[in-house]
Write a protein that holds these residues in place. Structure first.
Motif, PDB file in Angstrom:
ATOM      1  N   UNK A 178       6.423   9.349  -3.158  1.00 17.97           N
ATOM      2  CA  UNK A 178       4.971   9.346  -2.965  1.00 17.97           C
ATOM      3  C   UNK A 178       4.573  10.229  -1.791  1.00 17.97           C
ATOM      4  N   UNK A 179       5.316  10.121  -0.687  1.00 13.27           N
ATOM      5  CA  UNK A 179       5.020  10.913   0.503  1.00 13.27           C
ATOM      6  C   UNK A 179       5.120  12.405   0.192  1.00 13.27           C
ATOM      7  N   UNK A 180       6.131  12.790  -0.560  1.00 10.06           N
ATOM      8  CA  UNK A 180       6.313  14.202  -0.904  1.00 10.06           C
ATOM      9  C   UNK A 180       5.184  14.740  -1.770  1.00 10.06           C
ATOM     10  N   UNK A 189       7.335  10.169   8.434  1.00  6.02           N
ATOM     11  CA  UNK A 189       6.675   9.428   7.363  1.00  6.02           C
ATOM     12  C   UNK A 189       7.650   8.954   6.298  1.00  6.02           C
ATOM     13  N   UNK A 190       8.708   9.710   6.098  1.00  7.09           N
ATOM     14  CA  UNK A 190       9.675   9.336   5.072  1.00  7.09           C
ATOM     15  C   UNK A 190      10.515   8.147   5.541  1.00  7.09           C
ATOM     16  N   UNK A 253      -4.983   5.484   3.244  1.00  7.45           N
ATOM     17  CA  UNK A 253      -5.026   5.045   1.854  1.00  7.45           C
ATOM     18  C   UNK A 253      -4.670   6.227   0.964  1.00  7.45           C
ATOM     19  N   UNK A 254      -3.613   6.081   0.191  1.00 12.14           N
ATOM     20  CA  UNK A 254      -3.094   7.223  -0.569  1.00 12.14           C
ATOM     21  C   UNK A 254      -3.564   7.265  -2.016  1.00 12.14           C
ATOM     22  N   UNK A 255      -4.274   6.260  -2.466  1.00 14.21           N
ATOM     23  CA  UNK A 255      -4.665   6.227  -3.867  1.00 14.21           C
ATOM     24  C   UNK A 255      -6.177   6.131  -3.987  1.00 14.21           C
TER      25      UNK A 255
END
Length: 384
Positions: A178-180, A189-190, A253-255
């Protein structure tokens, strides 16, 4: 003296990190808070061990309820910690079910202990736990029922170690993926460190299973052997506490919300036009030079959502967002390293011009793609 050191070392390590992580005055950090709770539960576990090996058998019969409760809660807590660090959405109410075994066995053990007489409590510890090592359990007696409860809890503990470890590795892999797809700069972050932690957890699990099979009676008779598991667990908890104290979770928030995605799905953008505009953004506008470039920035520039940009890059270019951005950055860096004036440039300057947030990140990505360090690449080019 040796026994005391062996018993108290993991107690001090877990207590130190538990208190340290919980009293820090930092912005709200759920993952660090849960790790602090995890350390305190581990501390309770080793306090129970201490009471047992110091031969306070009557006291231990009551401490056993704490031992079962803490023992069946440490792995769910560790799993909770990993979940809170990751980008996976967390359902608090549903997740509380993971802690039911610890509560159930802890309460049952306490009730059974309360029903035993003082002599039966000592008999349970000295005869059933130490001499018999949970063999030939007679379930027609109250002490036998208590022994059966303890044995079942050990089986559940072994299952927990395997299940939660596998889940933790899967979560780490999903998080990295997801991070990538969302960040161009993934340093800090990973969750690659989870792989190292999981190896340590695997070691702890195998050691715990081995010690359970040997039985604590074996260590009662050999004080020096207590040093081995003590040193192992003390080092493990100290490393885990240190890494957890340094780790920074992702708050962004990633989504997109469901309404936004639903609206966009009804009217998807023209893929060809979107691809052309994306290439213009990178090849002409050189947006990759932003050292903290995120897919959110791209989606805002192209007036679409992140889902479409991520899907476009994945399908059209067969790479994730991080790889897509880094190919442009490395190309820029190679051009700078190949000029005659490259020897005048510092690596900090080249990394900054190419869009990397740090020299360490630049060197790592450059070596991954080109197979050599930036310095060696420049040296090879100048020699040519």
């Amino acid at each position: 003296m040796i026994k005391t050191i062996a018993l108290l070392s993991p107690v001090y390590a877990t207590l130190f990190w538990g208190v340290t992580l919980l009293i820090q005055r930092r912005p709200a950090n759920q993952s660090r808070f849960v790790l602090g709770i995890f350390m305190l539960f581990a501390c309770m576990l080793y306090v129970s061990h201490t009471v047992f090996f110091l031969e306070f058998y009557h006291t231990y019969s009551f401490f056993e309820s704490i031992y079962l409760y803490a023992g069946l809660s440490v792995y769910p807590l560790f799993y909770t910690y990993i979940l809170l660090l990751s980008t996976i959405r967390f359902n608090t109410r549903r997740h509380l079910l993971h802690f039911l075994p610890g509560i159930l066995f802890g309460v049952v053990a306490l009730i059974l202990t309360s029903l035993l007489t003082p002599d039966q409590r000592i008999y349970y510890v000295k005869h059933i736990l130490i001499n018999e090592n949970l063999k030939n359990i007679d379930t027609t007696t109250l002490t036998g029922v208590k022994a059966l409860v303890f044995l079942i809890s050990r089986i559940i503990f072994i299952l927990q170690t395997v299940i939660y470890l596998i889940f933790g590795i899967r979560i780490a892999n999903q998080h990295n993926k997801t991070i990538n797809n969302f960040f161009s700069e993934t340093e800090g972050k990973r969750m690659n460190w989870v792989r190292d932690i999981s190896i340590l957890v695997l070691g702890v699990s195998l050691a715990a299973i081995s010690f359970a099979l040997l039985g604590r009676s074996y260590f009662v008779q050999h004080d020096l052997l207590l040093l081995l598991p003590s040193a192992f667990f003390t080092v493990f908890f100290f490393i885990l506490g240190h890494k957890g104290n340094l780790q920074q979770p992702i708050y962004e928030r990633l989504y997109e919300n469901d309404e936004e995605l639903s609206y966009q799905e009804d009217a998807p953008p023209e893929e060809n036009n979107l691809k052309e505009r994306l290439l213009v953004l990178f090849e002409e506008n050189k947006i990759y030079r932003l050292n903290d470039l995120r897919i959110h920035t791209i989606s805002e520039s192209l007036h679409t959502n992140r889902t479409y940009i991520s899907r476009l890059i994945n399908e059209e270019f067969q790479m994730n967002f991080n790889e897509f951005v880094n190919q442009y950055r490395i190309k820029e860096a190679k051009e700078l390293l190949s000029t005659r004036a490259s020897t005048k440039y510092t690596m900090e300057y080249i990394a900054e011009q190419a869009g990397f947030g740090s020299v360490a990140s630049f060197s790592r990505v450059f070596k991954e793609i080109e197979g050599v360090t930036p310095g060696k690449y420049r040296l090879m080019h100048n020699k040519d």
